[in-house]
Design a protein around this motif. Structure first.
Motif, PDB file in Angstrom:
ATOM      1  N   PHE A 102       0.837  -1.200   0.000  1.00  0.00           N
ATOM      2  CA  PHE A 102       0.000   0.000   0.000  1.00  0.00           C
ATOM      3  C   PHE A 102       0.872   1.250   0.000  1.00  0.00           C
ATOM      4  CE2 PHE A 102      -2.257  -2.994   3.009  1.00  0.00           C
ATOM      5  CZ  PHE A 102      -3.212  -3.426   2.101  1.00  0.00           C
ATOM      6  N   PRO A 103       0.439   2.325  -0.639  1.00  0.00           N
ATOM      7  CA  PRO A 103       1.124   3.616  -0.460  1.00  0.00           C
ATOM      8  C   PRO A 103       0.949   4.075   0.990  1.00  0.00           C
ATOM      9  CG  PRO A 103      -0.267   3.645  -2.425  1.00  0.00           C
ATOM     10  CD  PRO A 103      -0.638   2.411  -1.656  1.00  0.00           C
ATOM     11  N   THR A 104       2.026   4.350   1.667  1.00  0.00           N
ATOM     12  CA  THR A 104       1.959   4.702   3.088  1.00  0.00           C
ATOM     13  C   THR A 104       1.116   5.957   3.318  1.00  0.00           C
ATOM     14  OG1 THR A 104       4.154   3.733   3.402  1.00  0.00           O
ATOM     15  CG2 THR A 104       3.357   5.189   5.136  1.00  0.00           C
ATOM     16  N   ALA A 105       1.269   6.941   2.458  1.00  0.00           N
ATOM     17  CA  ALA A 105       0.596   8.230   2.661  1.00  0.00           C
ATOM     18  C   ALA A 105      -0.920   8.140   2.520  1.00  0.00           C
ATOM     19  CB  ALA A 105       1.146   9.263   1.680  1.00  0.00           C
ATOM     20  N   GLU A 106      -1.439   7.047   1.957  1.00  0.00           N
ATOM     21  CA  GLU A 106      -2.888   6.904   1.820  1.00  0.00           C
ATOM     22  C   GLU A 106      -3.563   6.638   3.163  1.00  0.00           C
ATOM     23  OE1 GLU A 106      -3.254   5.263  -2.781  1.00  0.00           O
ATOM     24  OE2 GLU A 106      -3.962   4.024  -1.109  1.00  0.00           O
ATOM     25  N   SER A 107      -2.782   6.270   4.181  1.00  0.00           N
ATOM     26  CA  SER A 107      -3.337   6.011   5.513  1.00  0.00           C
ATOM     27  C   SER A 107      -2.958   7.150   6.445  1.00  0.00           C
ATOM     28  CB  SER A 107      -2.800   4.686   6.078  1.00  0.00           C
ATOM     29  OG  SER A 107      -3.154   3.606   5.236  1.00  0.00           O
ATOM     30  N   GLY A 108      -3.953   7.634   7.189  1.00  0.00           N
ATOM     31  CA  GLY A 108      -3.725   8.769   8.067  1.00  0.00           C
ATOM     32  C   GLY A 108      -3.146   8.423   9.413  1.00  0.00           C
ATOM     33  N   SER A 109      -2.974   7.130   9.693  1.00  0.00           N
ATOM     34  CA  SER A 109      -2.403   6.683  10.964  1.00  0.00           C
ATOM     35  C   SER A 109      -1.913   5.259  10.797  1.00  0.00           C
ATOM     36  CB  SER A 109      -3.440   6.742  12.093  1.00  0.00           C
ATOM     37  OG  SER A 109      -4.460   5.782  11.868  1.00  0.00           O
TER      38      SER A 109
ATOM     39  N   ALA B 101      -4.867   2.870  10.884  1.00  0.00           N
ATOM     40  CA  ALA B 101      -5.588   2.855   9.603  1.00  0.00           C
ATOM     41  C   ALA B 101      -4.844   2.009   8.570  1.00  0.00           C
ATOM     42  CB  ALA B 101      -5.772   4.273   9.095  1.00  0.00           C
ATOM     43  N   LEU B 102      -3.511   2.055   8.604  1.00  0.00           N
ATOM     44  CA  LEU B 102      -2.726   1.240   7.686  1.00  0.00           C
ATOM     45  C   LEU B 102      -2.938  -0.246   7.969  1.00  0.00           C
ATOM     46  CD1 LEU B 102      -0.475   1.178   5.466  1.00  0.00           C
ATOM     47  CD2 LEU B 102       1.184   1.135   7.334  1.00  0.00           C
ATOM     48  N   VAL B 103      -2.926  -0.628   9.238  1.00  0.00           N
ATOM     49  CA  VAL B 103      -3.127  -2.030   9.605  1.00  0.00           C
ATOM     50  C   VAL B 103      -4.538  -2.490   9.240  1.00  0.00           C
ATOM     51  CG1 VAL B 103      -3.213  -3.655  11.539  1.00  0.00           C
ATOM     52  CG2 VAL B 103      -1.377  -1.966  11.411  1.00  0.00           C
ATOM     53  N   GLU B 104      -5.507  -1.596   9.377  1.00  0.00           N
ATOM     54  CA  GLU B 104      -6.888  -1.954   9.037  1.00  0.00           C
ATOM     55  C   GLU B 104      -7.034  -2.347   7.569  1.00  0.00           C
ATOM     56  OE1 GLU B 104      -9.285   1.339  10.188  1.00  0.00           O
ATOM     57  OE2 GLU B 104      -9.087   0.953  12.353  1.00  0.00           O
ATOM     58  N   ARG B 105      -6.181  -1.823   6.718  1.00  0.00           N
ATOM     59  CA  ARG B 105      -6.262  -2.143   5.294  1.00  0.00           C
ATOM     60  C   ARG B 105      -5.953  -3.610   5.019  1.00  0.00           C
ATOM     61  NH1 ARG B 105      -4.219   2.174   1.002  1.00  0.00           N
ATOM     62  NH2 ARG B 105      -5.458   0.682  -0.206  1.00  0.00           N
TER      63      ARG B 105
ATOM     64  N   TRP C 242       2.989  10.406  10.598  1.00  0.00           N
ATOM     65  CA  TRP C 242       2.522   9.924  11.893  1.00  0.00           C
ATOM     66  C   TRP C 242       3.568   9.001  12.528  1.00  0.00           C
ATOM     67  CZ3 TRP C 242       2.464   4.896  10.314  1.00  0.00           C
ATOM     68  CH2 TRP C 242       1.988   4.610   9.016  1.00  0.00           C
ATOM     69  N   ASP C 243       3.532   8.955  13.867  1.00  0.00           N
ATOM     70  CA  ASP C 243       4.401   8.063  14.619  1.00  0.00           C
ATOM     71  C   ASP C 243       3.684   6.729  14.854  1.00  0.00           C
ATOM     72  OD1 ASP C 243       6.027  10.247  14.714  1.00  0.00           O
ATOM     73  OD2 ASP C 243       5.672  10.688  16.838  1.00  0.00           O
ATOM     74  N   ILE C 244       4.406   5.768  15.386  1.00  0.00           N
ATOM     75  CA  ILE C 244       3.813   4.504  15.821  1.00  0.00           C
ATOM     76  C   ILE C 244       4.078   4.354  17.309  1.00  0.00           C
ATOM     77  CG2 ILE C 244       3.757   1.995  15.574  1.00  0.00           C
ATOM     78  CD1 ILE C 244       4.842   2.313  12.756  1.00  0.00           C
ATOM     79  N   ASP C 245       3.025   4.157  18.072  1.00  0.00           N
ATOM     80  CA  ASP C 245       3.131   3.936  19.517  1.00  0.00           C
ATOM     81  C   ASP C 245       2.187   2.800  19.880  1.00  0.00           C
ATOM     82  OD1 ASP C 245       3.326   3.958  22.225  1.00  0.00           O
ATOM     83  OD2 ASP C 245       2.858   6.077  22.499  1.00  0.00           O
ATOM     84  N   LEU C 246       2.721   1.595  19.983  1.00  0.00           N
ATOM     85  CA  LEU C 246       1.876   0.434  20.271  1.00  0.00           C
ATOM     86  C   LEU C 246       1.223   0.529  21.638  1.00  0.00           C
ATOM     87  CD1 LEU C 246       4.051  -2.496  18.835  1.00  0.00           C
ATOM     88  CD2 LEU C 246       2.393  -1.022  17.671  1.00  0.00           C
ATOM     89  N   ASP C 247       1.874   1.217  22.588  1.00  0.00           N
ATOM     90  CA  ASP C 247       1.288   1.364  23.925  1.00  0.00           C
ATOM     91  C   ASP C 247      -0.016   2.153  23.888  1.00  0.00           C
ATOM     92  OD1 ASP C 247       3.233  -0.092  25.185  1.00  0.00           O
ATOM     93  OD2 ASP C 247       4.408   1.638  25.828  1.00  0.00           O
ATOM     94  N   ALA C 248      -0.185   2.982  22.872  1.00  0.00           N
ATOM     95  CA  ALA C 248      -1.380   3.824  22.787  1.00  0.00           C
ATOM     96  C   ALA C 248      -2.514   3.161  22.007  1.00  0.00           C
ATOM     97  CB  ALA C 248      -1.028   5.159  22.131  1.00  0.00           C
TER      98      ALA C 248
END
Length: 316
Positions: free
Chosen positions: A35-42, A45-49, A84-90
């Motif tokens: 997937f193009p990374t920029a198409e997901s806003g978080s 959202a990327l994982v949901e794809r 966007w950052d990635i924070d699994l704790d959040a």
């Protein structure tokens, strides 16, 4: 048999791969999506794809995602070139809390050297790899990535990422120092570092300095100015030498990253090879270290999958 999910997330695109791991530790890639990374806003959202592609994250026994930047505690990263950052704790849910782990993208590239991902790697420099010796991986893309892989007691494979792309780069002689002065002024930085010298943007900057024309990296490679390509090859060989010495890479060096994958001649030449072995003290050692070019665009997935299999104690 176990199922692992791997990803290689970049500023432009994100690749995902589903793998199975046999009882003997054999990895097999079942399918991939991109997937193009920029198409997901978080990140969520990327994982949901993945669900849209029929990939059930809940079915993964372990998941490892390779990401650019310095990963903290395996759960957080602030990525360059991603909004966007990635924070699994959040994030909520068992996939984010228990199944998923983040690793540096070049740590994944280093682990990929233990997989079939490098089976077709192209020899760039002859040498004799020491069995069990440290293997270094260096790769120019948007920046300059580094990692090393070594055997750790009791025979377990350990990969160590590095952020040497942000260390001051070495310039020699009046001509190179004049280029360094150009970079400091052009970029507004106190010193030039690997990410802005040995990278796609670095190729463009060398061209701008020597030719007086601003071009994208692909345009520079297509134009093929001999002096520009010679300078870049020399700088790339120097960066590879520095890292090989830093980790004493007697197991060999793999060159990865999009710049050389798209333009193998930038490293498969005598300028690169001769620069690699220049050392007042360790030239004889460097002469024995083999170098390969890995052009496999899915090697990051293989390395992440290997790490996931390690978490399940299915590989060393």
């Amino acid at each position: 048999m176990a199922t692992v999910l791997a990803a290689d997330i970049g500023g432009t695109s994100s690749r995902f791969g589903q793998f199975t791991v046999g009882a003997d530790g054999t990895l097999a890639m079942e399918r991939t999506v991109r997937f193009p990374t920029a198409e997901s806003g978080s990140f969520a959202a990327l994982v949901e794809r993945l669900a849209e592609e029929g990939i059930d994250t809940g079915a993964a026994d372990a998941a490892v995602f390779a990401v650019p930047g310095a990963v903290r505690r395996g759960v957080y990263v602030s990525m360059p070139n991603v909004s966007w950052d990635i924070d699994l704790d959040a994030l909520d849910g068992p996939f984010f809390k228990r199944t998923l782990m983040l690793i540096n993208d070049f740590k994944a590239q280093a682990l990929a050297t233990r997989t079939p991902a490098v089976a077709d790697a192209m020899p760039v420099k002859d040498g004799l790899a020491v069995e069990g010796g440290v293997v270094a991986v260096i790769g120019a893309g948007t920046g300059l990535g580094h990692a090393a892989v070594a055997l750790d007691a009791p025979g377990r494979v350990a990969a160590i990422p590095a952020e040497m792309g942000h260390v001051a780069f070495s310039f020699y002689g009046e001509a190179e120092e004049a280029f360094h002065a150009f970079l400091r002024t052009r970029l507004g930085v106190p010193y030039a570092y690997g990410d802005v010298v040995v990278s796609g943007p670095g190729l463009s900057l060398i061209h701008e300095y020597l030719v007086g024309e601003s071009l994208e990296p692909a345009g520079v490679a297509e134009q093929g100015n001999p002096q520009v390509l010679e300078w870049f090859s020399r700088f790339y060989g120097r960066a590879a030498r520095h890292y090989a010495l830093a980790v004493v890479a007697q197991g060999g060096v793999f060159v990865a990253g999009g710049v050389a994958a798209k333009n193998p001649a930038l490293v498969d030449n005598d300028v690169f090879r001769n620069e690699f072995i220049i050392s007042p003290t360790y030239g004889d050692l460097l002469a024995t270290i083999p170098i390969w070019l890995n052009c496999n665009e899915e090697s990051g997935l293989w390395g992440a999958a290997y790490m996931a299999a390690q978490r399940l104690d299915l590989v060393s």
